[in-house]
Design a protein around this motif. Structure first.
Motif, PDB file in Angstrom:
ATOM      1  N   THR A  36      -5.393  12.334  42.504  1.00 60.00           N
ATOM      2  CA  THR A  36      -4.948  13.074  41.346  1.00 60.00           C
ATOM      3  C   THR A  36      -3.743  12.446  40.621  1.00 60.00           C
ATOM      4  O   THR A  36      -3.762  12.432  39.637  1.00 60.00           O
ATOM      5  CB  THR A  36      -4.964  14.406  41.640  1.00 60.00           C
ATOM      6  OG1 THR A  36      -6.112  15.060  42.348  1.00 60.00           O
ATOM      7  CG2 THR A  36      -4.635  15.232  40.298  1.00 60.00           C
ATOM      8  N   ASN A  74      -4.479   9.001  39.234  1.00 64.05           N
ATOM      9  CA  ASN A  74      -5.233   8.968  38.236  1.00 64.05           C
ATOM     10  C   ASN A  74      -4.488   9.443  36.830  1.00 64.05           C
ATOM     11  O   ASN A  74      -4.665   9.082  35.636  1.00 64.05           O
ATOM     12  CB  ASN A  74      -6.371   9.885  38.190  1.00 64.05           C
ATOM     13  CG  ASN A  74      -7.546   9.337  38.933  1.00 64.05           C
ATOM     14  OD1 ASN A  74      -7.825   8.182  38.854  1.00 64.05           O
ATOM     15  ND2 ASN A  74      -8.311  10.251  39.433  1.00 64.05           N
ATOM     16  N   MET A  82     -14.526  13.600  37.320  1.00 60.77           N
ATOM     17  CA  MET A  82     -13.664  13.370  38.328  1.00 60.77           C
ATOM     18  C   MET A  82     -13.089  14.879  38.754  1.00 60.77           C
ATOM     19  O   MET A  82     -12.239  14.791  39.741  1.00 60.77           O
ATOM     20  CB  MET A  82     -12.597  12.359  37.834  1.00 60.77           C
ATOM     21  CG  MET A  82     -13.140  10.950  37.707  1.00 60.77           C
ATOM     22  SD  MET A  82     -11.872   9.592  37.766  1.00 60.77           S
ATOM     23  CE  MET A  82     -10.727  10.267  36.247  1.00 60.77           C
ATOM     24  N   GLU A 141     -13.815  11.884  32.942  1.00 63.36           N
ATOM     25  CA  GLU A 141     -12.631  12.586  33.374  1.00 63.36           C
ATOM     26  C   GLU A 141     -13.127  13.975  33.759  1.00 63.36           C
ATOM     27  O   GLU A 141     -12.516  14.350  34.831  1.00 63.36           O
ATOM     28  CB  GLU A 141     -11.576  12.861  32.093  1.00 63.36           C
ATOM     29  CG  GLU A 141     -11.073  11.267  31.474  1.00 63.36           C
ATOM     30  CD  GLU A 141     -10.121  11.427  30.506  1.00 63.36           C
ATOM     31  OE1 GLU A 141     -10.063  12.581  30.125  1.00 63.36           O
ATOM     32  OE2 GLU A 141      -9.491  10.267  30.145  1.00 63.36           O
ATOM     33  N   TYR A 184      -3.702   7.249  33.526  1.00 58.43           N
ATOM     34  CA  TYR A 184      -4.001   7.662  32.041  1.00 58.43           C
ATOM     35  C   TYR A 184      -2.999   7.774  31.283  1.00 58.43           C
ATOM     36  O   TYR A 184      -2.818   7.830  29.970  1.00 58.43           O
ATOM     37  CB  TYR A 184      -4.950   8.858  32.020  1.00 58.43           C
ATOM     38  CG  TYR A 184      -6.295   8.676  32.320  1.00 58.43           C
ATOM     39  CD1 TYR A 184      -7.337   7.931  31.548  1.00 58.43           C
ATOM     40  CD2 TYR A 184      -6.953   8.971  33.842  1.00 58.43           C
ATOM     41  CE1 TYR A 184      -8.578   7.766  31.735  1.00 58.43           C
ATOM     42  CE2 TYR A 184      -8.205   8.631  33.974  1.00 58.43           C
ATOM     43  CZ  TYR A 184      -8.970   7.954  33.202  1.00 58.43           C
ATOM     44  OH  TYR A 184     -10.319   7.595  33.571  1.00 58.43           O
TER      45      TYR A 184
END
Length: 51
Positions: free
Chosen positions: A37, A40, A10, A7, A44
């Protein structure tokens, strides 16, 4: 632990790569990075929200 490293990578690697881009490529990169972004963060947050 490994997931946290991924994480952070990234987050940090794209920011560092901005210094090596030309102005024309920067405009293309900015829109793609914003989209990635958002995807992602959804990726999550969804499992965390739905357990």
């Amino acid at each position: 632990m490994f997931q946290e490293i991924i994480e952070w990578a990234m987050l940090i690697i794209p920011i560092i790569s901005l210094f090596f881009l030309q102005k024309g490529a920067f405009r293309k990169y900015l829109s793609v990075s914003l989209f990635v972004t958002i995807i992602n963060s959804i990726m999550y947050l969804a499992p965390w929200h739905y357990n």
